[in-house]
Design an enzyme around this catalytic site. Structure first.
Site, PDB file in Angstrom:
ATOM      1  N   ALA A 274       3.092  33.971  34.825  1.00 61.08           N
ATOM      2  CA  ALA A 274       2.606  33.173  33.683  1.00 61.08           C
ATOM      3  C   ALA A 274       2.074  31.804  34.127  1.00 61.08           C
ATOM      4  O   ALA A 274       2.633  31.219  35.047  1.00 61.08           O
ATOM      5  CB  ALA A 274       3.755  32.970  32.696  1.00 61.08           C
TER       6      ALA A 274
ATOM      7  N   CYS B 122       2.495  25.571  44.553  1.00 63.83           N
ATOM      8  CA  CYS B 122       1.643  24.382  44.376  1.00 63.83           C
ATOM      9  C   CYS B 122       2.456  23.166  44.795  1.00 63.83           C
ATOM     10  O   CYS B 122       2.398  22.119  44.170  1.00 63.83           O
ATOM     11  CB  CYS B 122       1.101  24.267  42.954  1.00 63.83           C
ATOM     12  SG  CYS B 122       2.365  24.235  41.680  1.00 63.83           S
TER      13      CYS B 122
HETATM   14  C1  SAM Z   1       3.796  28.552  39.546  1.00 65.62           C
HETATM   15  S1  SAM Z   1       4.119  29.291  38.029  1.00 65.62           S
HETATM   16  C2  SAM Z   1       3.096  30.718  38.100  1.00 65.62           C
HETATM   17  C3  SAM Z   1       1.636  30.480  37.803  1.00 65.62           C
HETATM   18  C4  SAM Z   1       0.847  31.775  37.674  1.00 65.62           C
HETATM   19  N1  SAM Z   1       0.969  32.592  38.860  1.00 65.62           N
HETATM   20  C5  SAM Z   1      -0.611  31.553  37.386  1.00 65.62           C
HETATM   21  O1  SAM Z   1      -1.430  31.557  38.296  1.00 65.62           O
HETATM   22  O2  SAM Z   1      -0.968  31.354  36.212  1.00 65.62           O
HETATM   23  C6  SAM Z   1       5.708  29.938  38.294  1.00 65.62           C
HETATM   24  C7  SAM Z   1       6.215  30.859  37.217  1.00 65.62           C
HETATM   25  O3  SAM Z   1       7.442  31.411  37.673  1.00 65.62           O
HETATM   26  C8  SAM Z   1       8.232  31.725  36.544  1.00 65.62           C
HETATM   27  N2  SAM Z   1       9.604  31.971  37.007  1.00 65.62           N
HETATM   28  C9  SAM Z   1      10.547  31.074  37.372  1.00 65.62           C
HETATM   29  N3  SAM Z   1      11.652  31.707  37.803  1.00 65.62           N
HETATM   30  C10 SAM Z   1      11.401  33.039  37.710  1.00 65.62           C
HETATM   31  C11 SAM Z   1      12.136  34.210  38.011  1.00 65.62           C
HETATM   32  N4  SAM Z   1      13.383  34.148  38.496  1.00 65.62           N
HETATM   33  N5  SAM Z   1      11.552  35.409  37.788  1.00 65.62           N
HETATM   34  C12 SAM Z   1      10.303  35.490  37.296  1.00 65.62           C
HETATM   35  N6  SAM Z   1       9.553  34.408  37.000  1.00 65.62           N
HETATM   36  C13 SAM Z   1      10.094  33.213  37.207  1.00 65.62           C
HETATM   37  C14 SAM Z   1       8.027  30.529  35.634  1.00 65.62           C
HETATM   38  O4  SAM Z   1       8.310  30.876  34.283  1.00 65.62           O
HETATM   39  C15 SAM Z   1       6.543  30.215  35.877  1.00 65.62           C
HETATM   40  O5  SAM Z   1       5.756  30.812  34.873  1.00 65.62           O
END
Ligand code: SAM
Length: 445
Positions: free
Chosen positions: A268, A388
């Site tokens: 997300a 990032c």
């Molecule tokens: C850096 S963002 C991702 C951005 C995305 N890849 C994009 O390009 O739009 C990291 C994401 O990791 C999710 N997240 C954090 N811990 C997580 C977990 N244990 N399992 C799955 N998702 C997780 C967060 O909700 C967040 O949306």
């Protein structure tokens, strides 16, 4: 009859004083720990459309230069504004920011800021705020001289970030700190299914939107001036998306092939999921997971706009036993949760919301997700680790540790500097106009 903000009831629902609105947003972010990406859109609903850009500028600007503005405010007041009056402190900072960093004529900046006291329900403080801003104008030179040689007041970061960057980048940490205080450009990703970047650049130019191509991402256009997405040709049909050129490298480096099963482990709001699908229409399966259900809805919205499909799973990437169907993946993108220290120029609230102690926790979470996802990868498959962040603990050190513990992990160098001793590709903020990002590509033996 319509009033000037468009309400047919004649009630000015959206005509709050923009300086007062900025002070409230800043109070919510700095004092209450709310993220700017939550607080700002809510406040934007309370002001006139024409003031939206100014509200954003004021909030971003104050958060960029917070310690410096705080210092000026403290120097000009006998005692700080606290308790219920705290939002008024931020109103002063909004006033100081305009005097120092904008071209708004000083008399208008002061008058409009002072008027904000009404909406902040402190009309009695009008005189005080007026006096502080006027005194600043008189003492500006001597106050600015006091900022020199003070690292916090010069760069305006919390000391823990400065210390970490000093340790990781002893020769260029100052340039990195400065880059984080710049205004970020607006980058587009051109959907090749609709146009080549050159075709799209020409189309935009016909609407007076000028742009430059990127030396790094083959699908990126950097706009000379940010514009509202509604002005972009074919945006609603998915012809382009807003995405930094550094983030666009994820799908390009992952390089998904026809017939493959792909996992986007932390997906997300779905920028990279969409890019992978745009570039490779013939996948066998695309699975996108995220822990945050609200953010997962945004993945669906993004895919819908572009006309793409993926299986979306609300789940924890570190616990595949709760969602995995036991079919291994050919490629995995792990865009891990991180400190976001590479994107401070886009999210200046990170400076004040993150804590040093978060880093060790994030490193453990990244390690757990990496370990769990490695087991889901076919032999010969590729995992692309991305953050990032610009902190070595989350990037090179994380991957070095992973390579040491997993003998079946082979580093696939992205460039000549990417070696097992110093693995991955660290993009620094501002480099080729990009956000700070980190990538490491691993193949399973
Ligand atoms: C850096 S963002 C991702 C951005 C995305 N890849 C994009 O390009 O739009 C990291 C994401 O990791 C999710 N997240 C954090 N811990 C997580 C977990 N244990 N399992 C799955 N998702 C997780 C967060 O909700 C967040 O949306």
């Amino acid at each position: 009859m319509q009033n000037k903000t468009g309400s047919q009831w004649g009630v000015n629902l959206a005509n709050q004083n923009v300086r007062a609105a900025a002070a409230q947003v800043l109070n919510n972010v700095v004092e209450r720990g709310e993220s700017l990406s939550n607080a700002l859109p809510l406040a934007q609903q309370t002001i006139a459309v024409r003031d939206k850009a100014l509200l954003q500028e004021l909030c971003y600007g104050v958060l960029r230069w917070l310690p410096r503005l705080d210092f000026f405010c403290k120097s000009l007041m006998d005692k700080p504004l606290t308790g219920k009056k705290r939002p008024l402190h931020y109103l002063v900072l909004v006033g100081l920011y305009q005097l120092l960093y904008t071209r708004i004529p000083a008399h208008a900046a002061v008058a409009d800021t002072v008027n904000g006291v009404k909406e902040l329900k402190a009309p009695a403080l009008k005189g005080l705020i007026n006096a502080v801003l006027r005194n600043f104008q008189r003492q500006e030179e001597s106050l600015i001289a006091q900022v020199e040689n003070n690292i916090t007041l010069t760069y305006c970061y919390p000391s823990w970030i400065v210390k970490r960057l000093q340790a990781n980048y002893p020769s260029n940490y100052q340039a990195i700190l400065e880059a984080g205080n710049e205004r970020a450009p607006m980058w587009l990703r051109v959907n090749r299914r609709h146009y080549s970047p050159e075709q799209y650049q020409t189309l935009l130019a016909e609407s007076d939107i000028t742009s430059e191509t990127s030396t790094i991402s083959s699908q990126a256009l950097r706009l000379d001036k940010p514009v509202d997405v509604t002005k972009l040709t074919g945006f609603d049909q998915g012809a382009s998306s807003v995405q930094d050129a550094a983030a666009q490298m994820a799908a390009l480096l992952l390089d998904a092939q026809p017939g493959e099963r792909i996992l986007d482990a932390c997906a997300a709001p779905g920028g990279k999921t969409a890019h992978i699908l745009e570039n490779q229409p013939d996948l066998q399966a695309m699975t996108a997971i995220d822990f945050d259900q609200k953010r997962l809805l945004r993945v669906q919205e993004n895919l819908d706009r572009i006309g793409l499909n993926a299986s979306l799973i609300h789940g924890d990437a570190s616990l595949p036993e709760t969602w995995w169907d036991e079919q291994q993946f050919d490629r995995i993108l792990l865009d891990a949760p991180c400190s976001a220290t590479g994107v401070i120029r886009r999210h200046p609230d990170i400076k004040w919301l993150r804590r040093d102690s978060d880093i060790a926790e994030l490193v453990q979470l990244q390690k757990a997700i990496l370990k769990a996802n490695w087991a889901l990868l076919k032999s010969g498959g590729t995992l692309l680790y991305a953050t990032c962040s610009i902190l070595a603990d989350e990037n090179t050190q994380q991957i070095k540790g992973f390579l040491a513990e997993n003998k079946d992990a082979i580093l696939q160098p992205i460039n000549p500097d990417d070696t097992p001793e110093n693995p991955g590709w660290q993009i620094l903020p501002g480099q080729e106009y990009m956000d700070g990002f980190y990538y490491a590509k691993l193949r399973k033996a």
